[in-house]
Design an enzyme around this catalytic site. Structure first.
Site, PDB file in Angstrom:
ATOM      1  N   MET B   1      31.200 -27.200 -46.266  1.00  0.00           N
ATOM      2  CA  MET B   1      32.516 -26.550 -46.129  1.00  0.00           C
ATOM      3  C   MET B   1      33.628 -27.571 -46.387  1.00  0.00           C
ATOM      4  O   MET B   1      34.190 -27.614 -47.446  1.00  0.00           O
ATOM      5  CB  MET B   1      32.662 -25.966 -44.735  1.00  0.00           C
ATOM      6  CG  MET B   1      31.710 -24.810 -44.490  1.00  0.00           C
ATOM      7  SD  MET B   1      32.479 -23.435 -43.664  1.00  0.00           S
ATOM      8  CE  MET B   1      32.571 -24.015 -41.998  1.00  0.00           C
ATOM      9  N   CYS B   2      33.920 -28.411 -45.442  1.00  0.00           N
ATOM     10  CA  CYS B   2      35.042 -29.368 -45.463  1.00  0.00           C
ATOM     11  C   CYS B   2      36.368 -28.650 -45.207  1.00  0.00           C
ATOM     12  O   CYS B   2      36.540 -27.491 -45.554  1.00  0.00           O
ATOM     13  CB  CYS B   2      35.176 -30.156 -46.758  1.00  0.00           C
ATOM     14  SG  CYS B   2      33.785 -31.253 -47.077  1.00  0.00           S
ATOM     15  N   GLY B   3      37.259 -29.358 -44.557  1.00  0.00           N
ATOM     16  CA  GLY B   3      38.598 -28.820 -44.303  1.00  0.00           C
ATOM     17  C   GLY B   3      39.639 -29.744 -44.909  1.00  0.00           C
ATOM     18  O   GLY B   3      39.490 -30.960 -44.861  1.00  0.00           O
TER      19      GLY B   3
END
Lengths: 227, 298
Positions: B1-3
């Site tokens: 995902m990663c933000g």
């Protein structure tokens, strides 16, 4: 009316309270405060209740809905009303990706714009978007109606089955096996009903209809380039 | 995902708040990426000076006499400001390349996180809240900044693998997605003499943009050509000395939300990263279009 503050009481409590309602409930009207973009607000409901969400939500708002009427006074993140079975979901603002994906029934109304993959794999849901929709919308859509009062992005209706698509504005491009079709009186009647139920200020005669050319239903080696 | 989060201030009065606003946005994105976190912050720049942000696993030993040693090696005055595992070295701008080389020889264990007149990069493995606290990110001020919370997919959970990546003076990039042609591109860029230090796909994306700009492209043109040359899924947020840009690949399955008011432009992977910004209720909020470059500058 019941009020529930997500910031104060948490998301699990909200969904537990809403999911606990039955056909016989007398708590028929709910207001959800401070959603602050939280995920999975008002999912899995199965009672004829009305839920108003006061603000914008994150992923999967109103997923798997049955019977309930859920109104979001803001915008929604990806996957609003995913796999809805019945009931109504109204979004006052915009919707992110895959709004109404795999929905089997009910009505989803988006008063702003929807993003890419709106109505992907829809299976009977009705979706009315007052604004525009993004690319790859109604991909592999099987049944139901997608009504777009604005424009549609690239590859509308790619690999479409029997869902009906109505677009008032421009279509950037049609996906594989999606073609324009004639509008017959029964379609105008259907559109008039959907537009009215969705509160959309548009006339059925302004729309074009798109549907499946039915060339890709069964594998045919001559069609490989079109897949 | 990663933000990903980003904040570009139009209203200078908000500059002392930049660190605290970005930290709040970053911590909100923890469940998109709990492996590591990083922030690039564009703060005050000194005339004609350059800042090298360096990182060490043994900061006490490495930083103790570094300013003096480096000053002697390059024949110029060097100041050092330590902050946990990181330190910001400030020196004359024309000595930057020499200093980078000298640091490598004097302290082989140091890693240069960033160089530029305004940029400082702080990144480490661990939960975003812990990383932010370790560096007191919320006390930092600046004109714009970019942050990243990582869920590792394409390389190891290490400080080198954390974002943001700085591959050219004052440039940085954060990425949500995965590039599938990063190995072939890395080899090509190395042949062209571009510095690529890790096995991380995002660093290749950053280095690609730097390479394009070294060959005469504007940032906008470099981002446009990345849509053609980078294969995979990506939402990029980039920073330059006075600018802030966003681009998503043509498929655009990695999420992105933007908000703009007359005081700031903000970016978040999700809307909830933006909910505590001042005036967000009245901001213009939208989802950036696929294959479309957005850019703001001071």
């Amino acid at each position: 009316m019941q009020t529930y503050d997500v910031a104060e009481n948490g998301l699990r409590g909200l969904n537990a309270a809403l999911q606990a309602q039955s056909d016989e409930t007398n708590q028929t009207s709910w207001e959800v405060q401070n959603p602050k973009g939280s995920h999975a607000i008002a999912v899995g409901l199965d009672a004829p209740i009305e839920v108003t969400v006061k603000g914008s939500t994150g992923y999967y708002c109103a997923g798997m809905n049955q019977q309930a009427t859920i109104r979001v006074e803001g915008s929604v993140g990806p996957g609003v009303a995913e796999n809805m079975m019945s009931g109504t979901v109204v979004v006052e603002g915009d919707a992110s990706q895959y709004a109404g994906a795999t929905g089997h029934g009910g009505l989803l109304v988006i008063k702003g714009n929807a993003s890419s993959r709106c109505g992907i794999s829809m299976k009977g849901i009705d979706i009315v978007v007052h604004g525009n929709i993004g690319h790859m919308s109604a991909f592999m859509a099987q049944a139901g109606n997608l009504v777009v009062c604005g424009d549609a992005g690239d590859a509308l209706g790619d690999s479409l089955y029997e869902a009906r698509l109505f677009v008032r504005g421009s279509v950037k491009s049609l996906g594989a096996d999606c073609i324009e079709k004639e509008i017959r009186p029964e379609h105008l009647e259907l559109l008039a009903d959907l537009l009215e139920r969705a509160g959309a200020n548009a006339r059925p005669e302004e729309f074009k209809r798109y549907g499946s050319a039915r060339q890709l239903y069964n594998f045919d080696v001559d069609n490989t380039a079109a897949y | 995902m990663c933000g990903i989060v980003g904040l570009f201030l139009k209203d200078r009065a908000l500059e002392p708040e930049l660190g605290s606003m970005l930290t709040d946005m970053l911590v909100t994105m923890t469940d998109r990426g709990p492996d590591s976190a990083g922030i690039a912050i564009y703060g005050a720049e000194a005339d004609g000076a350059v800042k090298l942000t360096v990182q060490s696993d043994t900061p006490e030993a490495d930083f103790a006499t570094l300013a003096v040693d480096l000053g002697a090696a390059i024949g110029a005055e060097v100041t050092l400001r330590a902050n946990s595992t990181h330190a910001v070295l400030e020196l004359a701008g024309d000595k930057a390349d020499q200093a980078r080389q000298a640091v490598r020889e004097l302290r082989p264990g140091l890693r240069v996180m960033s160089d530029g007149a305004a940029i400082e990069i702080y990144k480490e493995v661990g939960l975003p809240r812990d990383v932010a606290d370790r560096f007191s990110l919320s006390a930092m001020s600046g004109s714009h900044g970019i942050g990243h919370t990582r869920m590792a997919t394409e390389s190891a959970v290490t400080t080198e693998g954390a974002h943001p990546f700085n591959t050219g003076s004052d440039q940085c990039l954060v990425h949500n997605g995965s590039l599938s042609n990063h190995n072939v591109l890395r080899r090509k860029l190395k042949r062209e003499g571009v510095r690529v230090e890790s096995m991380n796909d995002t660093e290749v994306g950053a280095a690609y943009l730097t390479w394009k700009m070294q060959n005469g492209s504007t940032l906008g043109e470099a981002l446009e050509s990345s849509l053609k040359d980078l294969d995979g899924f990506f939402t990029f947020v980039v920073g330059t000395k006075d600018g802030f840009g966003v681009v998503r690949d043509p498929i655009a399955c990695k999420p992105a939300v933007m908000a703009e008011t007359d005081k700031y432009v903000a970016f978040g992977s999700e809307y909830r990263a933006l909910v505590n910004l001042p005036g967000i209720e009245d901001a213009r909020v939208w989802e950036p279009e696929p294959a479309t470059v957005y850019f703001w500058s001071h």
